[in-house]
Design a protein around this motif. Structure first.
Motif, short mmCIF file in Angstrom:
data_model
loop_
_atom_site.label_atom_id
_atom_site.label_comp_id
_atom_site.label_asym_id
_atom_site.label_seq_id
_atom_site.Cartn_x
_atom_site.Cartn_y
_atom_site.Cartn_z
N ASP A 101 0.84 -0.92 0.08
CA ASP A 101 -0.11 -0.07 -0.02
C ASP A 101 1.08 1.17 0.00
N PRO A 102 0.45 2.49 -0.34
CA PRO A 102 1.23 3.44 -0.50
C PRO A 102 1.99 3.96 0.90
N ASP A 103 1.37 3.85 2.19
CA ASP A 103 2.05 3.90 3.19
C ASP A 103 3.41 3.28 3.35
N GLU A 104 3.10 2.03 2.99
CA GLU A 104 4.34 0.97 3.18
C GLU A 104 5.36 1.29 2.15
N GLU A 106 6.12 4.07 1.08
CA GLU A 106 6.77 5.24 1.46
C GLU A 106 7.92 5.21 2.50
N MET A 107 7.37 4.23 3.56
CA MET A 107 8.12 3.77 4.62
C MET A 107 9.43 3.08 4.13
N TYR A 109 10.88 3.49 0.95
CA TYR A 109 11.66 4.28 0.44
C TYR A 109 12.60 5.11 1.58
N GLU A 110 11.67 5.60 2.56
CA GLU A 110 12.43 6.32 3.68
C GLU A 110 13.51 5.46 4.35
#
Length: 130
Positions: A101-104, A106-107, A109-110
Motif C-alpha cells: 500500500d502507498p504508506d508501506e 513510502e516507509m 523508501y524512507e
C-alpha cells in the motif's frame, strides 16, 4: 587473517554477494576453514585461487590503514555487508510496488534512504582501506 575469517564465518556464509567472484572466494574460505580451522593466510589465498584464478588479487589488494586494527576492519566490513544486504532486501520489496500500500511503500523508501545515508557516514568516518 584466518582467525578473523573464522570469527566472522557466519557473515561470510549469510551475505548475499553482489559479485559472483566474491561469493566463490567466500565459499572457498569457508570450505578451507571447515577443513582446517587453523589454516594459514597463504592456504586460504591458495585454495581461493584454485576456485577462482583472480582471487589472490582480490584478497590482497587492500591495505589496512594505520589508524585501524584488523579486528576493527573485520567488524566494520561485516557490519557494512549486513547493512548492504538489508538495503538489498528492502529494494527487492520496492521493486514490486503493486504488492504494497502507498504508506508501506513510502516507509520502505524512507528506510532505504536512511540506511544509505547511515552507511555513507560510516564509510566516511572509517575509511579503513587506502
Amino acid at each position: 587473517r584466518p582467525d578473523l575469517a573464522l570469527l566472522h564465518a557466519d557473515a561470510l556464509a549469510q551475505t548475499q554477494w553482489h559479485e559472483q567472484a566474491h561469493a566463490v572466494i567466500a565459499q572457498s574460505m569457508l570450505d578451507t576453514l571447515a577443513d582446517d580451522p587453523a589454516s594459514s593466510s597463504a592456504r586460504l589465498v591458495t585454495e581461493a585461487s584454485r576456485a577462482l584464478p583472480s582471487a589472490a588479487s582480490v584478497l590482497t589488494s587492500g591495505t589496512v590503514s594505520e589508524t585501524s586494527t584488523p579486528e576493527r576492519l573485520a567488524a566494520f566490513l561485516v557490519e557494512e555487508l549486513a547493512i548492504g544486504d538489508a538495503i538489498g532486501s528492502l529494494r527487492a520489496q520496492i521493486a514490486d510496488p503493486s504488492r504494497l500500500d502507498p504508506d508501506e511503500l513510502e516507509m520502505l523508501y524512507e528506510t532505504v534512504a536512511a540506511m544509505q545515508r547511515d552507511l555513507k557516514l560510516r564509510r566516511a568516518a572509517h575509511k579503513p582501506l587506502s
